[in-house]
Design an enzyme around this catalytic site. Structure first.
Site, PDB file in Angstrom:
ATOM      1  N   HIS A   1       0.822  -1.197   0.000  1.00  0.00           N
ATOM      2  CA  HIS A   1       0.000   0.000   0.000  1.00  0.00           C
ATOM      3  C   HIS A   1       0.865   1.260   0.000  1.00  0.00           C
ATOM      4  O   HIS A   1       0.730   2.119  -0.852  1.00  0.00           O
ATOM      5  CB  HIS A   1      -0.963   0.007   1.189  1.00  0.00           C
ATOM      6  CG  HIS A   1      -1.997   1.068   1.077  1.00  0.00           C
ATOM      7  ND1 HIS A   1      -1.740   2.384   1.400  1.00  0.00           N
ATOM      8  CD2 HIS A   1      -3.269   1.032   0.626  1.00  0.00           C
ATOM      9  CE1 HIS A   1      -2.840   3.097   1.165  1.00  0.00           C
ATOM     10  NE2 HIS A   1      -3.775   2.301   0.701  1.00  0.00           N
TER      11      HIS A   1
ATOM     12  N   HIS B   1      -7.464  -1.487  -4.501  1.00  0.00           N
ATOM     13  CA  HIS B   1      -6.133  -1.192  -5.070  1.00  0.00           C
ATOM     14  C   HIS B   1      -5.677  -2.292  -6.024  1.00  0.00           C
ATOM     15  O   HIS B   1      -5.111  -2.007  -7.084  1.00  0.00           O
ATOM     16  CB  HIS B   1      -5.100  -1.019  -3.962  1.00  0.00           C
ATOM     17  CG  HIS B   1      -5.246   0.279  -3.220  1.00  0.00           C
ATOM     18  ND1 HIS B   1      -5.189   1.505  -3.836  1.00  0.00           N
ATOM     19  CD2 HIS B   1      -5.450   0.534  -1.902  1.00  0.00           C
ATOM     20  CE1 HIS B   1      -5.347   2.463  -2.932  1.00  0.00           C
ATOM     21  NE2 HIS B   1      -5.511   1.898  -1.746  1.00  0.00           N
TER      22      HIS B   1
ATOM     23  N   GLU C   1       1.173   4.166  -2.678  1.00  0.00           N
ATOM     24  CA  GLU C   1       1.181   5.533  -2.136  1.00  0.00           C
ATOM     25  C   GLU C   1       2.475   5.928  -1.434  1.00  0.00           C
ATOM     26  O   GLU C   1       2.543   6.987  -0.807  1.00  0.00           O
ATOM     27  CB  GLU C   1      -0.001   5.690  -1.154  1.00  0.00           C
ATOM     28  CG  GLU C   1      -1.341   5.663  -1.875  1.00  0.00           C
ATOM     29  CD  GLU C   1      -2.536   5.643  -0.926  1.00  0.00           C
ATOM     30  OE1 GLU C   1      -2.364   5.985   0.261  1.00  0.00           O
ATOM     31  OE2 GLU C   1      -3.630   5.278  -1.379  1.00  0.00           O
TER      32      GLU C   1
HETATM   33 CO    CO Z   1      -5.587   2.952  -0.003  1.00  0.00          CO
END
Ligand code: CO
Length: 267
Positions: free
Chosen positions: A149, A211, A179
């Site tokens: 993530h 995602h 991210e």
């Molecule tokens: Co997220």
């Protein structure tokens, strides 16, 4: 007073029905591992809870689930984080638990189980289990690129740390994040340098949710699949969350055991 013991599993949550299989698998394994405990589940994401509520599906927030357990007379509750790294979500959980000790007349005692990656052993264990996430048939010059993530929390450093552990297992394992650091763009030069031709994309996430479905495998031109294909790589997709692999779930289960031991020691 008789102790009333419970387990509260806390995950970010998912609104993707197909991703729920991963969460259901953790719940099933935890229930079998601790048959004497009532097992409950809470979602940290308010956005996902709201979205599901509109569809008539209800999940509690951790604070609400904890207040309910207090009200129902639970005395000992181990809260287990189903997150991957100790980032913001885990900090929030810690703060929620310590806020509870400030509430007058509360008898409930909480302990907190660490996320999937917390200590050296977790990194070793997860790296060696990643094999169970990848397809059995391998292609030549094939990279296995795991999608983490990523976060702007300082715990983002867990991802490049994990990459180091992964390289002890296989030079074909790579990791990038949606991210955080490293990003897909930052790993592509390494893939080229190592002459990788085919990239197998795999979520390094508890569930294969939004995602994985969109940012990793989607048909949009900025998905990882599209970006890699536009750059000349062939791609392959594994649509599976880590919680679908029983042996990976057992890492969380061991953290939960530790959290339960803490409760009994302070009894
Ligand atoms: Co997220």
């Amino acid at each position: 007073m008789n102790p009333k013991k419970g387990i509260l599993l806390v995950t970010f949550g998912t609104s993707q029905a197909q991703a729920m299989v991963a969460i259901e698998n953790i719940v099933r394994i935890v229930k079998t591992s601790f048959p004497d405990f009532e097992v409950r589940l809470a979602f940290t994401s308010a956005m996902i809870r709201r979205k599901l509520r509109k569809e008539g599906v209800h999940y509690d927030s951790p604070a609400f689930a904890m207040a309910k357990m207090d009200e129902e007379g639970f005395t000992h509750v181990a809260v287990q984080s189903l997150h991957v790294i100790p980032g913001f979500e885990f900090d929030d959980l810690k703060n929620t638990i310590s806020a509870f000790s400030m509430i007058p007349k509360t008898k409930i005692q909480f302990s907190l189980g660490s996320p999937l990656l917390f200590q050296h052993d977790d990194f070793l264990r997860l790296s060696s289990l990643l094999e169970k996430m990848i397809p059995i048939e391998r292609k030549s010059n094939q990279a296995f690129l795991f999608m983490g993530h990523g976060t702007h929390h300082c715990a983002n450093a867990f991802y490049p740390a994990l990459q180091y552990y992964m390289w002890q297992i296989s030079p074909f394992y790579f990791l990038a994040t949606v991210e955080g650091f490293p990003s897909l763009e930052q790993i592509i030069p390494t893939l080229k340098e190592k002459k990788m031709e085919n990239v197998c994309l795999i979520p390094l996430m508890t569930v294969a949710g939004d995602h994985a479905i969109n940012d990793m495998a989607g048909e949009e031109e900025d998905s990882w699949k599209s970006v890699l294909e536009a750059d000349g790589f062939q791609t392959q997709i594994v649509m599976k969350g880590m919680a679908e692999i029983d042996d990976i779930v057992l890492i969380w289960v061991d953290h939960l055991k530790t959290a339960l031991e803490q409760l009994l020691i302070n009894n």
